[in-house]
Design a protein around this motif. Structure first.
Motif, mmCIF file in Angstrom:
data_model
loop_
_atom_site.group_PDB
_atom_site.id
_atom_site.type_symbol
_atom_site.label_atom_id
_atom_site.label_comp_id
_atom_site.label_asym_id
_atom_site.label_seq_id
_atom_site.Cartn_x
_atom_site.Cartn_y
_atom_site.Cartn_z
ATOM 1 N N GLY A 1 0.809 -1.201 0.000
ATOM 2 C CA GLY A 1 0.000 0.000 0.000
ATOM 3 C C GLY A 1 0.845 1.256 0.000
ATOM 4 O O GLY A 1 1.889 1.326 0.646
ATOM 5 N N GLY A 2 0.431 2.267 -0.752
ATOM 6 C CA GLY A 2 1.163 3.529 -0.802
ATOM 7 C C GLY A 2 1.020 4.208 -2.143
ATOM 8 O O GLY A 2 0.252 3.782 -3.013
ATOM 9 N N THR A 3 1.765 5.300 -2.333
ATOM 10 C CA THR A 3 1.765 6.048 -3.595
ATOM 11 C C THR A 3 3.119 5.879 -4.274
ATOM 12 O O THR A 3 4.161 5.872 -3.620
ATOM 13 N N PHE A 4 3.091 5.784 -5.596
ATOM 14 C CA PHE A 4 4.299 5.520 -6.372
ATOM 15 C C PHE A 4 4.245 6.305 -7.683
ATOM 16 O O PHE A 4 3.185 6.777 -8.104
ATOM 17 N N THR A 5 5.403 6.411 -8.345
ATOM 18 C CA THR A 5 5.493 7.026 -9.670
ATOM 19 C C THR A 5 6.080 6.007 -10.635
ATOM 20 O O THR A 5 7.149 5.436 -10.379
ATOM 21 N N TRP B 1 -1.568 4.603 -7.085
ATOM 22 C CA TRP B 1 -2.023 4.410 -5.704
ATOM 23 C C TRP B 1 -2.355 2.936 -5.517
ATOM 24 O O TRP B 1 -3.080 2.354 -6.330
ATOM 25 N N VAL B 2 -1.840 2.323 -4.451
ATOM 26 C CA VAL B 2 -2.189 0.941 -4.109
ATOM 27 C C VAL B 2 -2.911 0.965 -2.770
ATOM 28 O O VAL B 2 -2.357 1.437 -1.760
ATOM 29 N N GLY B 3 -4.143 0.462 -2.736
ATOM 30 C CA GLY B 3 -4.969 0.528 -1.535
ATOM 31 C C GLY B 3 -4.562 -0.480 -0.480
ATOM 32 O O GLY B 3 -4.175 -1.608 -0.777
ATOM 33 N N GLY B 4 -4.646 -0.050 0.779
ATOM 34 C CA GLY B 4 -4.445 -0.941 1.914
ATOM 35 C C GLY B 4 -5.779 -1.465 2.417
ATOM 36 O O GLY B 4 -6.836 -0.881 2.174
ATOM 37 N N GLY B 5 -5.746 -2.597 3.131
ATOM 38 C CA GLY B 5 -6.965 -3.208 3.637
ATOM 39 C C GLY B 5 -7.627 -2.378 4.723
ATOM 40 O O GLY B 5 -6.958 -1.723 5.532
ATOM 41 N N GLY C 1 -4.410 -4.398 -1.911
ATOM 42 C CA GLY C 1 -4.560 -4.579 -3.348
ATOM 43 C C GLY C 1 -3.226 -4.549 -4.068
ATOM 44 O O GLY C 1 -2.158 -4.639 -3.447
ATOM 45 N N LYS C 2 -3.250 -4.376 -5.384
ATOM 46 C CA LYS C 2 -2.012 -4.253 -6.151
ATOM 47 C C LYS C 2 -2.288 -3.620 -7.503
ATOM 48 O O LYS C 2 -3.438 -3.523 -7.943
#
Length: 330
Positions: free
Chosen positions: A68-72, A156-160, A302-303
């Motif tokens: 989970g988090g933000t990436f480029t 953006w990858v969501g966390g549970g 998620g992914k």
């Protein structure tokens, strides 16, 4: 000058040079580049043309984001398209004897750097209180989009979503999930909505891409939280029901209402499954994804998967002065 450039461009398309993949050392602003140059487009090259022979040196290795988090994501040189898959996170599930609603799962989203939505996998809704409840499974979205070498995409990858507490609701899954507890669970854009607390008459928090938060016990007319692309939050023992979703599944009503399965955005969208009502059965994630709903506990992350590619067709491209090589004449 434009007429001459057009003639040269047409000539290149019909009979490209034998060494079309060479990089020139004399590529200047507003010039016509014969050959393929893999440098990034910027203001110094605005208006410059280059020949792309198609099927060039594009690194087609997929990139997976599983935390989970933000990436480029930086599009590799020579690539002109990408297949993007987004799997939303699972919503939190509730346990009997705990009086807050569980948090919704976070959404997994990919946008262009300018903010244009490309693909989204919505998070599952959080389960409601006053009984066992399962979180909704994360949704799935995919699409193949046009990109340019050197372009940046925001990921953006969501966390549970978090499970509920004795009194307070569970926090919405990241990124920036809604806060837990209170008369109304906290709202979010990319994260899940927060679950409302015991006596939370305002209901679960809402979200755009994440799942709605679950409703707390004795919630009056407060429903589970609503979502656009995620699942609706589960209801509780009050007169309110499960939250609604525009593109996912609605949350379920009743004591310990299950969270709704997440939806998505893209050329292909598959919905996650609803969580169980009155049971700790978490909803399955769509398309075999990792974002299962919480079984009386926290949902799973998620992914996002991005696979670049290059077309087989030759083209003339122009630097737009920002970061993109785009087809000339469009």
């Amino acid at each position: 000058m434009k007429r001459a450039a057009l003639l040269i461009a047409l000539t290149l398309l019909i009979a490209p040079p034998a060494r079309a993949q060479e990089t020139s050392a004399s590529f200047t602003e507003s010039s016509i580049q014969i050959g393929y140059d893999n440098r990034s487009c910027d203001a110094s090259l605005e208006g410059s043309l280059r020949y792309n022979g198609g099927g060039g040196a594009c690194n087609t290795t997929p990139t997976e984001y599983t935390t989970g988090g933000t990436f480029t994501y930086n599009v590799p040189a020579g690539c002109d398209s990408a297949t993007i898959e987004a799997y939303g996170a699972g919503g939190g599930g509730g346990s009997s004897g705990r009086e807050g609603g569980a948090g919704g799962g976070g959404g997994s989203v990919v946008e262009r750097a300018v903010g244009t939505l490309l693909v989204a996998g919505g998070g599952g809704g959080g389960g409601g209180a006053d009984g066992n409840s399962g979180g909704g499974g994360g949704g799935y979205g995919s699409a193949t989009v046009t990109v340019a070498g050197g372009e940046q995409l925001d990921v953006w990858v969501g966390g549970g979503g978090a499970t509920n507490a004795l009194v307070n609701g569970g926090a919405g899954g990241g990124v920036s999930g809604g806060t837990a507890g209170g008369v109304t669970g906290g709202n979010s854009v990319y994260g899940g909505g927060g679950g409302s607390a015991d006596d939370g008459s305002g209901g679960g928090g809402n979200s755009t891409y994440g799942g709605g938060g679950g409703a707390g016990k004795d919630n009056g007319a407060g429903n589970g939280g609503d979502s656009t692309y995620g699942g609706g939050g589960g209801g509780s023992d009050g007169s309110g029901g499960g939250g609604t979703s525009t593109n996912g599944r609605n949350g379920l009503s009743g004591d310990g209402g299950g969270g709704g399965g997440g939806g998505g955005y893209g050329d292909t969208v598959i919905l996650g499954s609803n969580g169980g009502t009155g049971s700790t059965s978490g909803g399955a994630a769509a398309n075999g994804g990792p974002g299962t709903g919480g079984a009386g506990g926290t949902g799973s992350t998620g992914k996002v998967v991005i696979t670049p590619s290059a077309s087989a067709n030759p083209s003339i491209e122009v630097c737009d002065g920002t970061s993109n090589w785009v087809p000339w004449g469009n």
